[in-house]
Scaffold this active site. Structure first.
Site, PDB file in Angstrom:
ATOM      1  N   ASP A 105       0.851  -1.196   0.000  1.00  0.00           N
ATOM      2  CA  ASP A 105       0.000   0.000   0.000  1.00  0.00           C
ATOM      3  C   ASP A 105       0.886   1.246   0.000  1.00  0.00           C
ATOM      4  OD1 ASP A 105       0.710  -0.780   2.719  1.00  0.00           O
ATOM      5  OD2 ASP A 105      -0.654   0.771   3.443  1.00  0.00           O
ATOM      6  N   GLU A 141      -0.004  -1.241   5.709  1.00  0.00           N
ATOM      7  CA  GLU A 141       1.032  -0.829   6.670  1.00  0.00           C
ATOM      8  C   GLU A 141       0.877   0.640   7.027  1.00  0.00           C
ATOM      9  OE1 GLU A 141       4.682   0.911   8.236  1.00  0.00           O
ATOM     10  OE2 GLU A 141       3.745   1.392   6.330  1.00  0.00           O
TER      11      GLU A 141
HETATM   12 ZN    ZN Z   1       6.734   1.906   4.251  1.00  0.00          ZN
END
Ligand code: ZN
Length: 430
Positions: free
Chosen positions: A100, A163
């Protein structure tokens, strides 16, 4: 049995020969706009990584984050994991990269999702953080295969989601579901962009909390009849700035946090809302509620309990001094500091190969912010975990984010030689 000196040379030559492929793969990943929030193009990106892992001899599995509320039909959270088993299951080195990226934001001079390669740099949102790292990890493993290394242990690679928003449907989910734990994994390397000569051992702690001040509504033309929750939040902010921040700025950690200013305890106000929404139809009222989200980064030397007690004491002080001051505090997220020992075999192996490939010693650092290492250690119970990867830390999340092709190839080499030492022929002797 030991690794013949010819083997590392073959591995490095395989990486040089694959340089264009590594760059192309990075650019292809950038073209998949895996923007978080809200989490777009995740299945496409998971499959792009999975297809490449399969082509590189990995057994591939797709792991949707079943059970997580953010895993929806509109925005499915799909992780991918590949495993290449050598002659033995162990040792297993797991390479973990989040795919992401944060939103592009403004101020770009190139299309952030075009995967532009120009003058030795790959541009795009996620170029550094961390699609180059994913490409480096995949091709580090692949270089061993192309160099005909008879793998002793096993290599795993995961591409994970979210994340940037905490990693709960990504790395945390894998750890919770037994896919990334000390039961099967010995070492974890997360190729986050920390600069190619720096090995990141861990990070400071995080405490996100929300403070609500409660007032009493009244007509905006007669504010003296009400109690303004916004004014009271102003008092909170003022007291934090005057009483809390100067003391925090004098506390330094012994962790090697970079940049230097992040070696101290810090606090940011991440957001604030109160009264009439600014773009709404005007309705003149004294605000009866105001909420603010605070981002406190604490040091291992401070600890969470003391950091929380300090803010509660400040709020209690305000309540005692200020007529009509009422508040709530709500904990949103707590992440304790983590740090892998500098003497661990993983860090020493990386040290050796940064020195070999770059010709200068590696620097040990700690990250100002957290990343998925917290889940690897806290949920997975794996103590041997570091971040090491291509890209410059300060470019992450910036407009015109880029990763130098040279850094990408260098990090791939360091990772490959590290994998060779930790899982290659002769690993049993270590
Ligand atoms: Zn990162």
């Amino acid at each position: 049995m030991s690794i013949s000196t010819a083997t590392p040379d073959r591995v490095l030559r395989a990486i040089d020969a694959a340089a264009d492929e590594i760059v192309d793969f990075t650019a292809a990943l950038i073209r998949l706009p895996t923007v978080n929030p809200p989490g777009t193009a995740y299945p496409e990106c998971a499959h792009a990584i999975g297809a490449r892992l399969a082509a590189c001899g990995f057994e591939v599995e797709y792991l949707p984050a079943d059970g997580r509320p953010e895993h929806t039909a509109a925005h499915p959270r799909v992780n991918v994991m590949g495993r290449r088993r050598g002659r033995h299951d162990r040792p297993t080195v797991h390479l973990n990269g989040h795919f992401d990226v944060v939103p592009a934001g403004r101020g770009w001079s190139v299309d952030p999702f075009a995967g532009v390669v120009r003058h030795g740099r790959i541009y795009g949102r996620g170029a550094a953080d961390m699609k180059a790292g994913i490409a480096a990890a995949v091709y580090a493993a692949e270089a061993l295969r192309r160099a005909d290394v008879d793998l002793h242990g096993s290599i795993e690679m995961s591409g994970t989601v979210d994340e940037e928003s905490g990693g709960f449907a990504g790395t945390a989910w894998l750890a919770e579901h037994g896919r990334l734990t000390a039961a099967t994994v010995d070492h974890v390397i997360i190729p986050e962009p920390l600069d190619v000569d720096r090995i990141c051992l861990g990070h400071r702690g995080v405490y996100w909390f929300e403070v609500t001040t409660h007032g009493r509504i009244a007509h905006g033309s007669m504010p003296f009849l009400g109690v303004s929750a916004i004014d009271h939040m102003g008092l909170v902010l003022e007291r934090v700035r005057r009483e809390l921040v100067p003391g925090m700025a004098r506390r330094a950690t012994s962790m090697p946090v970079v940049p230097d200013a992040a070696r101290y305890a810090t606090l940011n106000v991440n957001g604030i809302a109160g009264g009439q929404p600014v773009d709404a139809i005007p309705s003149p009222c004294v605000a009866d509620v105001c909420r603010a989200v605070f981002d406190r980064r604490f040091l291992p030397e401070e600890g969470f309990e003391a950091s929380r007690a300090e803010i509660v004491a400040l709020l209690e002080g305000l309540a005692a001094d200020t007529p009509g001051f009422r508040y709530d505090i709500r904990d949103l997220m707590v992440v304790h500091p983590v740090s892998t020992p500098a003497e661990s075999p993983l860090v020493r192996t990386l040290d050796r190969h940064v020195a070999t490939v770059l010709g200068r010693p590696a620097q040990h650092v700690a990250s100002p912010g957290t990343y998925d290492q917290k889940h690897v250690e806290r949920i997975g119970g794996i103590r041997s975990c570091v971040a090491y990867g291509p890209g410059v830390l300060n470019l992450a999340h910036q407009p015109d984010e880029w990763c130098a092709v040279d850094d990408l190839i260098t990090a791939t080499k360091v990772l490959a030689l590290t994998l060779l030492d930790l899982t290659g022929t002769g690993a049993a002797a270590r």
